[in-house]
Structures are given as C-alpha cells and as structure tokens.
Enzyme design. Structure first.
Site, mmCIF file in Angstrom:
data_model
loop_
_atom_site.group_PDB
_atom_site.id
_atom_site.type_symbol
_atom_site.label_atom_id
_atom_site.label_comp_id
_atom_site.label_asym_id
_atom_site.label_seq_id
_atom_site.Cartn_x
_atom_site.Cartn_y
_atom_site.Cartn_z
ATOM 1 N N SER A 555 -53.780 6.501 82.115
ATOM 2 C CA SER A 555 -52.560 6.143 83.061
ATOM 3 C C SER A 555 -51.330 7.046 82.971
ATOM 4 O O SER A 555 -51.886 8.208 83.338
ATOM 5 C CB SER A 555 -52.214 4.671 82.678
ATOM 6 O OG SER A 555 -51.492 3.984 83.921
ATOM 7 N N HIS A 670 -57.803 -1.168 86.454
ATOM 8 C CA HIS A 670 -57.147 -0.196 85.657
ATOM 9 C C HIS A 670 -57.451 0.174 84.470
ATOM 10 O O HIS A 670 -57.491 1.021 83.713
ATOM 11 C CB HIS A 670 -55.705 -0.561 85.801
ATOM 12 C CG HIS A 670 -54.512 0.639 85.288
ATOM 13 N ND1 HIS A 670 -54.741 1.867 85.922
ATOM 14 C CD2 HIS A 670 -53.771 0.733 84.731
ATOM 15 C CE1 HIS A 670 -53.812 2.497 85.176
ATOM 16 N NE2 HIS A 670 -53.156 1.831 84.645
#
Length: 698
Positions: A555, A670
């Site tokens: 991320s 995610h």
C-alpha cells in the site's frame, strides 16, 4: 470504540492526462492508460500473461509447494484463537474462518462460557452457505448492532472483498436477515443506528451524491418503512471533501449517534445527532478526533497541540451539556510522554482502556471515571491490542504477542489480575531466534527504531528483508513472526527459518511515537520517509548485519519501496512492492486517491507536484538504470489503491528491459487475497523470489 471513515473508492474511466491536468503540470505521454481499465479485456489478458510468467518461474522451485501448503495450514489453522469481535451485553461475538469455512462464520457465545474456555458457539450467519445459495463470493465486512438489546444488526459484506459492499439488516434472535428491513445494494456505505426503527446512512444516492474521493457526500436519517429516496437529508458536504463517517457511542445507558465530516484525510468536524435529526457541532480543532464515549463524556484525542494541551493528549467534554444545553468545556484525561503513543481507546462499563506503545513496546492502562490511571499487567516486550470491551460486566479482552511469542488472549476485570483465556501453540521454537531493537540516524538527525530478527547465534551479515510502511499513522509493530507482520504473512517466518534476517523498521509516518511521528512527514516533507528507510538500510550494512538487502512494503509502503527502487538501486538487491501506489501524477484520479491529498499533496497544484514529482516511482523509471529484480503484487478487486498503479509500473519496467515478477490476485480487495489459500500462495511466491534474488546476489 467509535468507527472512523474507512477507505473506499469509485473508479473513473481512464482519460488523457492533458484533459485531467492543468497546463502548469508536465504533460507526460502515458501509453499505459489502458491498464487502468480494471476489468478491461486487454488489461486482464496482460495480467494473466504476467501471472503465468511469474508462476512458471517461481512455482517451479522445489520448495514452493511446501511453503504454500505450510502457509495455508498456518493461516487456516482451526486452533487459532476465537478472538472476540464484539461484546453484546452478556454475549461475545466472533468471526471465524478455517479450511471448511473459508468465507467465515459469524457466531456468538455467552461471556461466562467464553471466560471458562468452553464457549458453546451459536452460528448467526454462515457466509459459505450464503455464497453458495446466492452464487456470490461473499467476504465479511463489518457489523453494527444496536445496544442494549443487540437483537438487530446492520451487516456490510462484499462480493469478492472490495471496499464497496451491500447493507443488510439482521435479526440475531432468528439468525436471519430481516425481510423488508434496511437493505441497500452495492456501494460505499457508512451506516449506524439511531434507534430500533431509524438509521443514519451515507452512501451513493444517485448522481451528484458522491465526493471526488468516491464517498457519500450526504447523510440521511432513514426510518423503517420509508424508501431510501424519501429519507430526509440531514447533512451535506462539498464535493471536494473526502466524505462522511457515521457511528454511535453508548455511555450511561444512552446511545449517542455521531456524524464525522472528513474534510481531508486528517481534518474533521464532528456532529452529535439529536432525535429530531438536528445537529450539534463539537467545537474542537479540526485535527482532533472524538475517539470514544465514557462516563457521560466524549473523549477527544488531539493530533496537534491545542492551547496548553500537547499533541497526543486525551480530553473529555460532557455529552449532555453540549447536546442539550450547548455548553462545552474540556478537562484533561491523559497526556502521554514523548516516548509514548496511545494506539487504541476502548470504553468498558467502569473503566476506559488505553492500549499504548512506549518505545514501540506495549502497555495497557485503565482509567476510572475520575481519570485515575492504573497499569494493567501485560507480558514484557509485547504488542498489546484491545479486542473488545464493555458488556453488562466491566470487562476488556486484549491480546499480547511479539515476534517470537504467539498471541495470548487475556481478560481483565476491575480488582483482578488479567486472566489468560487462550493462547496459540508456537509454530517455531522461540529459542531458535533472537530479536533486538536497533536505532539508525536519519538524514535530519532523527533516531529511527528498527527490529532485527535473526537465527539464534548467527554471526556476520545475512540476506535481509526489510519491511516498512511509513504513512497514515500506520505503526509497524513486532507481532508474531509466523502470521501477519505487516501482511506479508508467514513468509517472514519462512525467511528466518531458512537462515536469513527479517527487519521491521519504524520509519516516520506511523504512530509509534504519537501523532507528530506522522505529521513530521506530510506532503512537502515526504522525502524524510524515504531518507528514514535508507538510513536503516545503510545502518544494517554498516553494522555488519546485512549482506544482501531487499525492501518490502505494501500500500503506502509499496510506494515507499517503489521510490527506493528508483532513488537508491545501489542500496537494495531486491524490492517487494505490494498493492502499491506508483503514479503520483494520477493517483488522485484513481479510486480513493483523491482522499489522500492531505497525506501526499495535490498533483494538480504546481507547487505540490514539485515535491510529489521528485519521488513518484512511475515517472522516474529509466531504461539505463541498474535496477534489482522486483516483485509486484496487487489485486483486481482492490477498490482502494487502483491496480493500475502496479500494472503500469510493471509495463514500463518490462518495456525498459528490467526484471519484473508480477502477481495480481483476481479477488481479495486491498488485502491482496480473499482467503487463506490466496494469502499462502502469495507468501510462497514472495519467499521463492527473496530466496532466488538475495541468496543468488550474495
């Protein structure tokens, strides 16, 4: 705990950069915009080709299958702790997955049975059965139940693990969804209870109701029997704002609905909601948060100094005085030292619990209604996580763990020592590893802590994987090596068992030393994050701890190591770049990216692109650079960080002739994987990549 706005996203169609950016910004011809079409046929064909190429190389290793199988066994082990999800009166709830229940079971047991170690679980919702019945890949999202009865709940779940999901009302007594209840189709929702027949909801209500970041810009008060279209609007924000969060807290037998207006990712306004739908604003700094409600008070956490109160302080205000009479004043609750950080706050019946760090080592405090603090005994050198607190009795559950010690679940009650409820068996002999904390000095003189995990008795430099994050107040904590150190899963344990070194660095951008550890590196100061990483890498080599060195991050951490790939290829022998940002020129136009301009800056503003452009990895790739082999992983279903970042990075590197291993999981959101099998497969890929890259480079 009061829920904050989660990161969600919506995807614009790809557009030419000249149409998106002002003339003052550089006009870069991007031939790979087609890879931003998430489900585009051409894009997915390219993804499948990359996946096949990576699999052909890495899964052919003789050790791959053993790592994959062992990883899946670890991640789906039914002997895991059934950690409390919520306390619901005299019940505790849990969400459980294993090899049989890959989608998961939401279930409840009595607290008494749970404390005795003999919970008789009653399944409320079987997501595997629901997925099969509805032909969906249901992934659990969240649940909000109405106190004090806890008989009605609002459930969010998604098809495939994306941030967008559906809302359905659930009847706990019947263990069934409510027919004609509160139901909304897939969108980026936030919702909470007002009373048994009323909820607050922020969502996609149609054209013009979303912010640029893809969140709802309206909150409605929706009563049972109304259509959602007829529900009255009680708050609307500008399209330039990030979005809304809605939640409720309960104290002294009253529920207090709360609306959070997120103007930027780090600037907020809070509004209490009266029964008639009118709002009362909490008059506090926009950088502060309302983190909990306890003893009739709202608990404010300061993220910047306010008058005499330093950043990190906790303050309290009287809820009824503000809501009913418009009176507002604050009193001090707790002030951490410079070495401390308050990570979590949770209200029990009679005590307010603070999970803290002191030099990245866990502490737990319990405060009474007069703010007298007592320290709850916890194991030394551990990470402490509050799991749940409250209920009809004053009780809090917390876990404690460290790199070499698996999690143990404790229950703490007033007047008694914490009791160990459950613990995991060690998956490796803790005597075979040694853990030491070191400090590096960054370019500006700041001391950066980092943990080194090595085989016991190892001497000399070892191949090293250095993992970082560096943003969004996301502290990197020394949790059990075999499971989820920063979501690279069991790969960290595999790596150390193979005779190598794993390092977790607490570079700035997290919350390890309070909010200022994060605020020091916002926007134009972002290069300090990268400098911190390089300082740790250089210290590892100068101290004789590291031979070959790979940087790993996911991320925001993927962005950090992507910048390292282009800025310091001389320092690193490998890069593991997970679910990353890479194109900071277009990040604010992709999915939830617009919500992060408070963290990074706005590339549409020339002065801000001036510093964004200095480290944006995609723009700095060069054909003539001597880059190390890189592994990039992402997920098609990631609707937070657009998979186009990873795809375009891989495409440009491949075009330039650099070695790239690429893996994109079709499901998983995610997190990058939808279940234990997917996470184990990725962990095995990373392990073989690191083995081949770092041991060969020695």
């Amino acid at each position: 705990m009061i829920a904050a706005l989660s990161l969600a996203a919506c995807s614009p169609g790809p557009a030419t950069q000249s149409a998106q950016k002002g003339a003052s910004a550089p006009m870069m011809d991007d031939p790979y915009l087609w890879l931003e079409e998430v489900e585009g046929e051409r894009a997915l064909e390219q993804v499948k080709a990359w996946n096949a190429s990576t699999a052909a190389e890495l899964t052919a290793d003789a050790d791959f299958e053993a790592y994959r199988q062992r990883g899946e066994a670890i991640l789906s082990n039914p002997d895991r702790i059934a950690t409390p999800y919520h306390i619901m009166g005299d019940m505790v709830s849990n969400f459980w997955t294993d090899t049989k229940n890959t989608h998961g079971l939401w279930r409840v047991a009595t607290i008494d049975d749970y404390l005795a170690g003999t919970p008789a679980w009653r399944t409320l919702l079987d997501l595997d059965a629901l997925s099969e019945a509805e032909n969906k890949n249901w992934v659990w999202g969240s649940v909000t139940c109405l106190a004090p009865e806890y008989d009605r709940c609002l459930i969010r779940m998604s098809d495939g693990g994306s941030d967008a999901g559906v809302l359905r009302e659930f009847d706990v007594s019947r263990a069934a969804f409510v027919e004609d209840g509160f139901v909304v189709g897939e969108a980026k929702h936030d919702f909470t209870w007002v009373d048994a027949d009323t909820i607050l909801i922020s969502s996609d209500f149609g054209p013009g109701t979303l912010t640029q970041s893809g969140y709802g810009r309206q909150v409605k008060m929706w009563k049972r029997g109304q259509t959602l279209a007829d529900a009255p609007l009680i708050k609307e924000i500008a399209v330039e704002d990030v979005g809304f969060g809605v939640s409720y807290g309960r104290t002294r037998a009253k529920n207090y609905p709360l609306i959070t207006r997120n103007m930027t990712f780090w600037d907020y306004e809070y509004f209490h909601v009266r029964p008639d739908g009118s709002l009362v604003k909490v008059p506090m700094p926009q950088t502060a948060t309302v983190s909990e409600m306890f003893a009739g008070k709202g608990i404010i956490q300061l993220n910047a100094p306010w008058g005499a109160y330093p950043a990190g302080s906790l303050l309290a205000y009287d809820l009824d005085a503000l809501i009913e009479r418009g009176e507002f004043g604050v009193e001090p609750v707790f002030t951490p030292t410079k070495a401390q950080s308050v990570r979590q706050i949770a209200a029990g019946k009679d005590r307010l619990y603070l999970a803290m760090l002191q030099d990245v080592s866990g502490k737990l405090l319990a405060l009474d209604a007069d703010w007298r603090a007592s320290e709850v005994p916890v194991p030394d050198n551990s990470v402490v996580d509050l799991e749940a607190a409250g209920g009809t009795a004053d009780i809090a559950f917390f876990t404690a763990q460290n790199f070499a010690t698996p999690p143990t679940l404790f229950a703490t009650q007033m007047g008694a020592e914490p009791a160990a409820i459950a613990s995991l068996d060690n998956l490796f002999d803790p005597a075979t590893v040694e853990v030491k904390q070191h400090f590096a000095t960054s370019k500006d003189g700041t001391r950066i802590p980092y943990f080194v995990v090595r085989p016991k008795g190892a001497t000399g430099p070892l191949p090293t994987v250095l993992h970082v994050y560096g943003g969004f107040r996301g502290g990197q904590l020394p949790t059990y090596l075999a499971r989820h150190p920063s979501r690279i899963g069991p790969m960290a344990m595999f790596w150390v068992e193979a005779g190598n070194s794993f390092v977790l660095a607490n570079i700035r951008g997290g919350d390890e030393y309070g909010p200022e550890w994060h605020s020091q590196v916002l926007k134009e100061n972002r290069q300090k994050v990268h400098d911190d990483l390089y300082a740790v890498g250089e210290d590892l080599k100068a101290s004789g701890l590291s031979s070959t060195l790979a940087a790993s991050g996911r991320s925001n951490g993927g962005l950090v190591v992507g910048a390292a790939y282009t800025q310091r290829p001389d320092l690193f022998d490998g890069i593991i770049m997970g679910v990353p940002l890479s194109d900071m020129w277009r990040y604010d136009k992709l999915l939830a990216g617009a919500s992060w301009t408070g963290e990074y800056g706005d590339p549409d503003i020339p002065e801000e692109w001036a510093y964004l452009g200095k480290y944006s990895p995609y723009q700095h790739l060069r054909a003539d650079a001597d880059y190390p082999p890189i592994m990039i992983y992402t997920s098609t279903k990631d609707d937070r960080v657009h998979p186009g970042h990873a795809r375009k990075m891989a495409a440009r590197m491949t075009e330039q002739g650099h070695k790239v291993y690429y893996f994109e999981n079709i499901d998983g959101g995610h997190i990058g994987a939808a279940d234990a099998a997917g996470e184990a497969y990725r962990a095995a890929l990373m392990m073989i990549y690191a083995k081949d890259t770092l041991t060969t480079a020695e």
